[in-house]
Structures are given as structure tokens and as C-alpha cells.
Design a protein around this motif. Structure first.
Motif, mmCIF file in Angstrom:
data_model
loop_
_atom_site.group_PDB
_atom_site.id
_atom_site.type_symbol
_atom_site.label_atom_id
_atom_site.label_comp_id
_atom_site.label_asym_id
_atom_site.label_seq_id
_atom_site.Cartn_x
_atom_site.Cartn_y
_atom_site.Cartn_z
ATOM 1 N N ALA A 267 16.237 17.532 28.907
ATOM 2 C CA ALA A 267 16.598 18.462 29.983
ATOM 3 C C ALA A 267 17.949 19.098 29.706
ATOM 4 O O ALA A 267 18.175 20.278 30.019
ATOM 5 N N VAL A 268 18.864 18.332 29.120
ATOM 6 C CA VAL A 268 20.165 18.895 28.743
ATOM 7 C C VAL A 268 19.982 19.944 27.656
ATOM 8 O O VAL A 268 20.569 21.033 27.707
ATOM 9 N N LEU A 269 19.143 19.627 26.671
ATOM 10 C CA LEU A 269 18.917 20.552 25.563
ATOM 11 C C LEU A 269 18.177 21.810 25.997
ATOM 12 O O LEU A 269 18.264 22.840 25.335
ATOM 13 N N ASP A 270 17.449 21.734 27.126
ATOM 14 C CA ASP A 270 16.760 22.920 27.649
ATOM 15 C C ASP A 270 17.721 24.089 27.838
ATOM 16 O O ASP A 270 17.365 25.245 27.620
ATOM 17 N N ASN A 271 18.947 23.774 28.258
ATOM 18 C CA ASN A 271 19.925 24.816 28.594
ATOM 19 C C ASN A 271 21.174 24.746 27.733
ATOM 20 O O ASN A 271 22.204 25.325 28.079
ATOM 21 N N GLN A 272 21.067 24.034 26.602
ATOM 22 C CA GLN A 272 22.256 23.838 25.770
ATOM 23 C C GLN A 272 22.631 25.123 25.034
ATOM 24 O O GLN A 272 21.791 25.748 24.391
ATOM 25 N N GLU A 273 23.891 25.498 25.132
ATOM 26 C CA GLU A 273 24.381 26.672 24.414
ATOM 27 C C GLU A 273 24.787 26.281 22.998
ATOM 28 O O GLU A 273 25.000 25.109 22.688
ATOM 29 N N SER A 274 24.906 27.280 22.140
ATOM 30 C CA SER A 274 25.322 27.037 20.764
ATOM 31 C C SER A 274 26.728 26.455 20.746
ATOM 32 O O SER A 274 27.582 26.826 21.553
ATOM 33 N N GLY A 275 26.948 25.536 19.783
ATOM 34 C CA GLY A 275 28.250 24.915 19.644
ATOM 35 C C GLY A 275 28.836 25.175 18.280
ATOM 36 O O GLY A 275 28.770 26.303 17.762
ATOM 37 N N ALA A 276 29.383 24.137 17.653
ATOM 38 C CA ALA A 276 29.996 24.277 16.334
ATOM 39 C C ALA A 276 29.001 24.860 15.337
ATOM 40 O O ALA A 276 27.838 24.488 15.311
ATOM 41 N N GLY A 277 29.472 25.825 14.523
ATOM 42 C CA GLY A 277 28.621 26.441 13.519
ATOM 43 C C GLY A 277 27.588 27.387 14.074
ATOM 44 O O GLY A 277 26.685 27.825 13.351
ATOM 45 N N GLY A 278 27.688 27.706 15.384
ATOM 46 C CA GLY A 278 26.711 28.604 15.992
ATOM 47 C C GLY A 278 25.347 27.966 16.195
ATOM 48 O O GLY A 278 24.362 28.668 16.454
ATOM 49 N N GLU A 279 25.271 26.614 16.125
ATOM 50 C CA GLU A 279 24.010 25.901 16.267
ATOM 51 C C GLU A 279 23.993 25.102 17.568
ATOM 52 O O GLU A 279 25.047 24.817 18.153
ATOM 53 N N ILE A 280 22.794 24.742 18.004
ATOM 54 C CA ILE A 280 22.645 23.877 19.171
ATOM 55 C C ILE A 280 22.870 22.442 18.699
ATOM 56 O O ILE A 280 22.072 21.893 17.942
ATOM 57 N N GLN A 281 23.969 21.865 19.112
ATOM 58 C CA GLN A 281 24.404 20.576 18.590
ATOM 59 C C GLN A 281 23.883 19.424 19.450
ATOM 60 O O GLN A 281 24.036 19.423 20.672
ATOM 61 N N LEU A 282 23.299 18.439 18.794
ATOM 62 C CA LEU A 282 22.843 17.244 19.497
ATOM 63 C C LEU A 282 24.026 16.493 20.098
ATOM 64 O O LEU A 282 23.937 15.938 21.199
ATOM 65 N N THR A 283 25.159 16.497 19.403
ATOM 66 C CA THR A 283 26.356 15.805 19.890
ATOM 67 C C THR A 283 26.783 16.345 21.253
ATOM 68 O O THR A 283 27.150 15.574 22.149
#
Length: 289
Positions: free
Chosen positions: A217-233
Motif C-alpha cells: 500500500a505504501v508502494l502504491d503511492n511511492q514517489e521516486s527517490g534516490a537515482g530517480g527510482e522508486i526505492q524500497l528503502t
């Protein structure tokens, strides 16, 4: 507390650091001694009690599924020649134990895990990154099995951790540590690839996780992070304070097989652990050194 029965293997990467070897072969099929890299990760998962293997793949990764299928022609020829099939036994998964889903775009590890959301469902699950070859110490269970012991004790989310040099924190997800007990450390915070001067510790997350299904559910709306990628961290960090979260420093050697030197080192190290190869290999190394 539900048992961990499923494991996700993000294997959609192109393996460009190993070109031209990976032009037509998935990097996870490159062999360390005499087994492909993916086999080590799957064996580790099965040892830990995992029942459902989930590959998150990309184009040109069909060899991964074929490796764990029954090779009728090969087995027929081997039987006719009186050869043992023991070497193939670990590659034969039970019917229905392997599922595969596509990650159409390389949007990061968090996105790859999210792609498996419908297969994971409402169960806790493990994530194994095959590039991180984890080899348990002599007589010890594998990395994920050791993490399962901690999960049985405290539940929640578990990550595998390793101390790294401070100058290398920018290559890892780094833990803000809390109370520690033996090999277990409470996770107070997580930051993806911090600069060395900004890192909260040198305790880095390496490629094994046990996660609760709420992370999807968190990943459903996760914005890009480091490196322009969706980070699991980043998604894991959102669960801290809402669910138990711990890091485990396991008794295992780690070889970064996403790196050429790490891959070569893994081949040498694992060959030196084998009685049928070690003497000849030591003699060869002494001869060419």
C-alpha cells in the motif's frame, strides 16, 4: 503472526556490467563454480521454508523459468547412459511452486517488489536479491533461515544488515540503529544512499528482506527517490513506528556478484570450500600468482 511462505526475486535487470556475457544470457544464469547465481538464491529460500517462488522478470529472462522446469530430453539421455540425475534435483521445483510476473519498466527495486503485489496478497513475504550471494558459515544455516529465526521471535519487518566502510554508505540503504541485542538491532530509521558525512551509521542493508504486506500500500503511492527510482528503502521507512522493524547481522559471507570483482571472488571462495576442487585450485593460484 503469519508464516513467511512466499519469496520475491527481482530479476528484471539487464546486467550491463557483464556485457557481452549478458547480451543473450540473463545475468542470474551466470555460473558461480557449477551453479547459476539464481540457483543459490532459490536454494537459500527453500532451505528457509519458502514454498512459493515469485520471479519479477523482464524481456529475455525465459531461461530463469526454464532452469527450474523438467528437462525431459536431457533427463532421458542421462538415464539412457546410466548417469545420475542428482545434480538436477535442486532445479526441479514442485508443480505450481514458481510464478513469474513482468516488470515492464526499470523503475527501481521498490517498483519491482510492487509488481508482485497480487501474487503476495495479504501475507508476509521475503525478498532476495540474487546479485548478493550469501553463503552461510560452515555448519550454519543460510542467511534467510537465520533471519527467519529473528522473525519468529519478534515478527514485523526484518532486513539483513552488514557493516560497511563509511566512504561506501552512498551505495547502500543505511540504518539509524536503536537498541541492540546480539545480532539483532532495532531499526529507528532508514535512508537510501546517504553521503558519508550524512549517514546515520555504517550499518547497511544488503539483499535480503522479510516484509509485511502493508508495504504494498505504501508502494502504491511511492514517489521516486534516490537515482530517480522508486526505492524500497523509502517505503520501508514509512512502516517504522507502525510495525516492529529490526536488522539482523547474519553469520554469512556476502559476495556482490553484480560486480565483476565480486563475481570472480565468489567463484574462487566457493571453489576453495569444496574438497574436490580446493587442492587443485590452490596449486593453480600458486602457479599463476
Amino acid at each position: 503472526m503469519k508464516p513467511v511462505r512466499k519469496a520475491v526475486f527481482p530479476v528484471a535487470g539487464l546486467g550491463t556490467r557483464f556485457l557481452p556475457a549478458t547480451k543473450a544470457i540473463p545475468k542470474e544464469m551466470l555460473t558461480v563454480v557449477d551453479r547459476p547465481l539464481i540457483q543459490y538464491a532459490v536454494d537459500e529460500a527453500r532451505e528457509a521454508g519458502i514454498e512459493q517462488i515469485i520471479f519479477v522478470t523482464g524481456r529475455g529472462k525465459g531461461a530463469l523459468e526454464d532452469h527450474f522446469d523438467i528437462a525431459y530430453e536431457l533427463e532421458a539421455v542421462m538415464k539412457a547412459r546410466g548417469k545420475s540425475l542428482d545434480a538436477l534435483e535442486p532445479t526441479r521445483l514442485p508443480a505450481g511452486a514458481l510464478a513469474s510476473i513482468r516488470q515492464q519498466e526499470p523503475l527501481g527495486l521498490g517498483h519491482a517488489v510492487w509488481c508482485a503485489r497480487h501474487l503476495v496478497g495479504d501475507e508476509p513475504f521475503a525478498v532476495l536479491l540474487p546479485d548478493d550471494l550469501m553463503v552461510g558459515a560452515e555448519g550454519k544455516s543460510g542467511c534467510l533461515a537465520q533471519m527467519m529465526e529473528t522473525y519468529a521471535a519478534v515478527g514485523g519487518n526484518i532486513v539483513c544488515a552488514q557493516e560497511v566502510p563509511k566512504e561506501r554508505t552512498a551505495s547502500y540503504g543505511i540504518i539509524t540503529p536503536g537498541a541492540a541485542e546480539g545480532a539483532r538491532t532495532e531499526v529507528k530509521g532508514l535512508v537510501e544512499k546517504p553521503k558519508p558525512e550524512e549517514a546515520p551509521s555504517t550499518l547497511a542493508i544488503v539483499g535480503r528482506y522479510i516484509l509485511q504486506p502493508e508495504i504494498m500500500a505504501v508502494l502504491d503511492n511511492q514517489e521516486s527517490g534516490a537515482g530517480g527510482e522508486i526505492q524500497l528503502t523509502d517505503a520501508m521507512a514509512a512502516l517504522i513506528g507502525r510495525q516492529p522493524f529490526h536488522a539482523v547481522t547474519v553469520d554469512a559471507a556476502r559476495y556482490d556478484c553484480g560486480d565483476r570483482m565480486g563475481f570472480v571472488t565468489a567463484n574462487l571462495a566457493l571453489a576453495l570450500r569444496r574438497d574436490d576442487m580446493a587442492p587443485a585450485l590452490r596449486a593453480m593460484i600458486a602457479d599463476i600468482a
